[in-house]
Design a protein around this motif. Structure first.
Motif, PDB file in Angstrom:
ATOM      1  N   LEU A  45       0.809  -1.136  -0.170  1.00  0.00           N
ATOM      2  CA  LEU A  45       0.079   0.018  -0.212  1.00  0.00           C
ATOM      3  C   LEU A  45       0.985   1.089   0.051  1.00  0.00           C
ATOM      4  CD1 LEU A  45      -2.718   1.477  -0.098  1.00  0.00           C
ATOM      5  CD2 LEU A  45      -2.794   1.103   2.561  1.00  0.00           C
ATOM      6  N   SER A  46       2.160   1.080   0.786  1.00  0.00           N
ATOM      7  CA  SER A  46       3.119   2.296   0.657  1.00  0.00           C
ATOM      8  C   SER A  46       3.647   2.784  -0.761  1.00  0.00           C
ATOM      9  CB  SER A  46       4.154   2.098   1.845  1.00  0.00           C
ATOM     10  OG  SER A  46       3.474   2.142   2.797  1.00  0.00           O
ATOM     11  N   VAL A  47       3.788   1.554  -1.373  1.00  0.00           N
ATOM     12  CA  VAL A  47       4.107   1.610  -2.729  1.00  0.00           C
ATOM     13  C   VAL A  47       3.267   2.439  -3.579  1.00  0.00           C
ATOM     14  CG1 VAL A  47       4.896   0.380  -5.051  1.00  0.00           C
ATOM     15  CG2 VAL A  47       5.557  -0.394  -2.522  1.00  0.00           C
ATOM     16  N   ALA A  48       1.807   1.835  -3.452  1.00  0.00           N
ATOM     17  CA  ALA A  48       0.980   2.452  -4.184  1.00  0.00           C
ATOM     18  C   ALA A  48       0.715   3.960  -3.847  1.00  0.00           C
ATOM     19  CB  ALA A  48      -0.257   1.789  -3.909  1.00  0.00           C
ATOM     20  N   VAL A  49       0.732   4.450  -2.526  1.00  0.00           N
ATOM     21  CA  VAL A  49       0.812   5.648  -2.114  1.00  0.00           C
ATOM     22  C   VAL A  49       1.857   6.531  -2.800  1.00  0.00           C
ATOM     23  CG1 VAL A  49       1.244   7.198  -0.060  1.00  0.00           C
ATOM     24  CG2 VAL A  49      -0.429   5.218   0.199  1.00  0.00           C
ATOM     25  N   LEU A  74      -4.215  -1.382  -5.598  1.00  0.00           N
ATOM     26  CA  LEU A  74      -4.048  -0.577  -4.497  1.00  0.00           C
ATOM     27  C   LEU A  74      -3.577   0.813  -5.007  1.00  0.00           C
ATOM     28  CD1 LEU A  74      -1.718  -2.954  -2.024  1.00  0.00           C
ATOM     29  CD2 LEU A  74      -4.202  -1.893  -1.939  1.00  0.00           C
ATOM     30  N   CYS A  75      -3.023   0.883  -6.157  1.00  0.00           N
ATOM     31  CA  CYS A  75      -2.882   2.433  -6.900  1.00  0.00           C
ATOM     32  C   CYS A  75      -4.149   2.843  -7.252  1.00  0.00           C
ATOM     33  CB  CYS A  75      -2.043   2.178  -8.061  1.00  0.00           C
ATOM     34  SG  CYS A  75      -0.213   2.192  -7.909  1.00  0.00           S
ATOM     35  N   GLY A  76      -4.979   2.184  -7.819  1.00  0.00           N
ATOM     36  CA  GLY A  76      -6.407   2.695  -8.056  1.00  0.00           C
ATOM     37  C   GLY A  76      -7.321   2.904  -6.705  1.00  0.00           C
ATOM     38  N   PRO A  95       9.712   9.358   2.500  1.00  0.00           N
ATOM     39  CA  PRO A  95       8.976  10.040   3.703  1.00  0.00           C
ATOM     40  C   PRO A  95       7.369  10.121   3.659  1.00  0.00           C
ATOM     41  CG  PRO A  95      11.100  10.950   3.209  1.00  0.00           C
ATOM     42  CD  PRO A  95      10.748  10.215   1.899  1.00  0.00           C
ATOM     43  N   GLY A  96       6.735   9.912   4.674  1.00  0.00           N
ATOM     44  CA  GLY A  96       5.468  10.010   4.794  1.00  0.00           C
ATOM     45  C   GLY A  96       4.658   9.009   4.157  1.00  0.00           C
ATOM     46  N   ASP A  97       5.230   8.215   3.330  1.00  0.00           N
ATOM     47  CA  ASP A  97       4.282   7.225   2.384  1.00  0.00           C
ATOM     48  C   ASP A  97       3.602   6.156   3.584  1.00  0.00           C
ATOM     49  OD1 ASP A  97       4.606   8.553   0.204  1.00  0.00           O
ATOM     50  OD2 ASP A  97       6.524   7.342  -0.253  1.00  0.00           O
ATOM     51  N   TYR A  98       4.218   5.597   4.532  1.00  0.00           N
ATOM     52  CA  TYR A  98       3.833   4.542   5.186  1.00  0.00           C
ATOM     53  C   TYR A  98       2.708   5.178   6.118  1.00  0.00           C
ATOM     54  CZ  TYR A  98       6.076  -0.216   4.832  1.00  0.00           C
ATOM     55  OH  TYR A  98       6.281  -1.566   4.435  1.00  0.00           O
TER      56      TYR A  98
END
Length: 356
Positions: free
Chosen positions: A157-161, A186-188, A304-307
């Motif tokens: 999910l962090s990759v998608a964020v 998850l990107c969607g 930074p901030g994605d998680y």
């Protein structure tokens, strides 16, 4: 005192052994030791299992413990740890940067040249083990409403964020996602959370689009392999009644054809993010890319901030990652989970941690 730390070592393609690593010890006052509860299977794990690695390979002289999507419970803490305590449930961010290089100091630690990322040869062991050491600022406490299986999906999910942030999505836009694997789905979901007017999922497999349509409540487009990429892009724009093209494309497959379709489908000045990883070199329609003055962005893991944002999306209930979990395999049969994923079974297969 416990002396066993069961771990799955990969020695080469198709050759894995269940052995014991030394139990990790606190090295820094800010270290924590996590007892792993679940590990997710990623496409890179399958590539290691089938081919022994991606760029660098494992060997019988230098076997490697796999796994990087993980969640568990804090087992031990260093003397200076203040953000978590023993017993807390956490998701693990599996890449530890040097914190000193130019990339780190510029706030792009995901690009750190000295990054020690879990399960990267030759010597950074992964999370498919009983106990795993990590700095406290790379674990994220999970609230009571989220279980540890869901917490594993904090990593993809962090990759998608990260990917979706790079696309600079604004409310009202049409976003096309190329590929309906876990990252594409998850990107969607993140694009929907960011206010996209409509998300369109593109794939070559109808059964994957069927699941994706239900999961995202979105339109889908099935690519015909006998059609040229430019023709497929034209059909996609016609289906969407978007003659000028779509606002943004997030490419999550890594395949050459979808890369080309995505570039042809975009409007002038649109945004393109390459989230998928495929072969090292691909042919792209450079003239269309240039004449449209597209905003093209590479994408690597998360920063930074994605998680933190991924956790907020889960906590709020904006994204239901539980629906993506297809199976849970006992630790002692971990290779079966790799085989399931290699056969394309399910969306996200998990491996349960060591059971006492």
């Amino acid at each position: 005192m416990e002396s066993s730390n069961p771990s799955w070592f990969l020695y080469g393609p198709g050759e894995a052994r269940l052995q014991s690593l030394p139990i990790p010890e606190i090295q820094s006052p800010h270290d924590v030791i996590v007892r792993i509860a679940y590990v997710g299977v990623c496409g890179s794990d399958v590539h290691f299992w089938k081919h022994g690695g991606v760029n660098r390979k494992v060997s019988r002289d230098h076997p490697l413990v796999l796994g990087h999507e993980a969640a568990g419970t804090i087992h031990t803490v260093g003397t200076a740890v203040s953000s978590v305590k023993v017993g807390d449930r956490v998701a693990i961010e599996p890449g530890i940067p040097c914190r000193r290089c130019l990339a780190c100091k510029h706030g792009t630690y995901n690009l750190c040249r000295e990054m020690r990322f879990a399960a990267v040869p030759p010597d950074v062991h992964g999370t498919l083990t009983k106990y795993y050491r990590v700095p406290e600022d790379f674990v994220y406490k999970i609230p009571s409403g989220i279980d540890l299986q869901e917490a594993v999906l904090m990593e993809p999910l962090s990759v998608a964020v990260h990917s979706t942030r790079l696309a600079n999505i604004t409310p009202g836009q049409t976003i096309v996602i190329m590929g309906s694997g876990s990252i594409g789905l998850l990107c969607g979901a993140v694009a929907n959370a960011f206010g996209a007017h409509r998300v369109v999922l593109v794939d070559i497999l109808e059964h994957k689009l069927s699941f994706g349509s239900d999961f995202l409540d979105c339109k889908t487009f099935l690519v015909s392999l006998d059609k040229a990429p430019e023709e497929s892009a034209t059909r996609l724009r016609e289906m969407l009644n978007a003659p000028d093209g779509v606002d943004a494309v997030i490419e999550a497959s890594g395949a050459e054809g979808p890369v080309q379709i995505g570039i042809y489908a975009l409007r002038r000045g649109g945004s393109y993010v390459q989230a998928g990883v495929g072969k090292p070199k691909a042919e792209i329609p450079i003239l269309a890319l240039s004449q449209k003055e597209l905003h093209v962005h590479g994408c690597f893991r998360y920063g930074p901030g994605d998680y933190e944002l991924a956790l907020k999306l889960l906590t709020k209930g904006s994204i239901d990652v539980k629906r993506l979990i297809t199976s849970v395999t006992p630790f002692e049969h971990a290779t079966q989970a790799w085989d399931k994923t290699a056969r394309g079974e399910g969306i996200k297969n998990l491996i349960q941690g060591v059971q006492d």
